[in-house]
Design a protein around this motif. Structure first.
Motif, PDB file in Angstrom:
ATOM      1  N   UNK A 174      -0.458   7.033  -9.558  1.00 31.43           N
ATOM      2  CA  UNK A 174      -0.356   6.041  -8.495  1.00 31.43           C
ATOM      3  C   UNK A 174      -0.386   4.627  -9.055  1.00 31.43           C
ATOM      4  N   UNK A 175       0.007   3.682  -8.216  1.00 35.76           N
ATOM      5  CA  UNK A 175      -0.052   2.280  -8.606  1.00 35.76           C
ATOM      6  C   UNK A 175      -1.297   1.641  -7.992  1.00 35.76           C
ATOM      7  N   UNK A 176      -1.589   0.460  -8.469  1.00 34.91           N
ATOM      8  CA  UNK A 176      -2.734  -0.303  -7.960  1.00 34.91           C
ATOM      9  C   UNK A 176      -2.491  -0.791  -6.539  1.00 34.91           C
TER      10      UNK A 176
ATOM     11  N   UNK B 213      -3.416   5.338 -13.363  1.00 33.46           N
ATOM     12  CA  UNK B 213      -3.045   4.244 -12.505  1.00 33.46           C
ATOM     13  C   UNK B 213      -2.107   3.340 -13.286  1.00 33.46           C
ATOM     14  N   UNK B 214      -1.111   2.827 -12.591  1.00 39.35           N
ATOM     15  CA  UNK B 214      -0.198   1.922 -13.270  1.00 39.35           C
ATOM     16  C   UNK B 214       0.070   0.685 -12.435  1.00 39.35           C
ATOM     17  N   UNK B 215       0.685  -0.278 -13.049  1.00 42.70           N
ATOM     18  CA  UNK B 215       1.000  -1.556 -12.422  1.00 42.70           C
ATOM     19  C   UNK B 215       2.101  -1.359 -11.383  1.00 42.70           C
ATOM     20  N   UNK B 216       1.876  -1.892 -10.202  1.00 41.00           N
ATOM     21  CA  UNK B 216       2.858  -1.790  -9.128  1.00 41.00           C
ATOM     22  C   UNK B 216       4.157  -2.502  -9.480  1.00 41.00           C
ATOM     23  N   UNK B 217       4.054  -3.656 -10.122  1.00 45.46           N
ATOM     24  CA  UNK B 217       5.250  -4.418 -10.494  1.00 45.46           C
ATOM     25  C   UNK B 217       6.071  -3.641 -11.512  1.00 45.46           C
ATOM     26  N   UNK B 218       5.424  -3.123 -12.535  1.00 44.11           N
ATOM     27  CA  UNK B 218       6.131  -2.377 -13.579  1.00 44.11           C
ATOM     28  C   UNK B 218       6.738  -1.087 -13.021  1.00 44.11           C
ATOM     29  N   UNK B 219       6.116  -0.512 -12.000  1.00 45.08           N
ATOM     30  CA  UNK B 219       6.620   0.743 -11.441  1.00 45.08           C
ATOM     31  C   UNK B 219       8.018   0.608 -10.854  1.00 45.08           C
TER      32      UNK B 219
END
Length: 101
Positions: A39-41, A1-7
């Motif tokens: 996926x993102x959060x 899982x990764x940060x939506x903003x950073x994505x």
């Protein structure tokens, strides 16, 4: 899982390369391990996490890595990381904090 903003700025190359080479936070995995989702959060406040965790659990996912961008000081700090972790662990899924850093 990764940060939506950073994505928005990161294509995830570091995460995938670390997994493919089985280094950094993926070094414990053997050649049979598979990455089955990336996926993102869903953005603050981690609004997608609960729904996605339920789906992943049904499909047998037993480990989720929280990407390095969610852990490091030189990225935007995730103000909801503790709630996200609780949602994952409450579902009985192991958390690994980090990917390629």
């Amino acid at each position: 899982m990764r940060c939506d903003i950073v994505s928005e700025a990161c294509p995830g190359v570091g995460c995938f390369m670390a997994f493919n080479k089985r280094n950094m936070h993926f070094k414990e995995y053997d050649d049979k391990a598979e990455m089955v989702a990336f996926f993102t959060c869903g953005g603050c406040s981690g609004r997608r996490v609960y729904r996605l965790i339920k789906s992943l659990k049904k499909r047998g996912v037993d480990v989720i890595h929280l990407s390095s961008c969610m852990q490091m000081d030189n990225y935007p700090r995730c103000p909801h990381i503790e709630e996200i972790k609780k949602t994952i662990t409450d579902a009985g899924i192991k958390i690994v904090e980090g990917t390629h850093h």
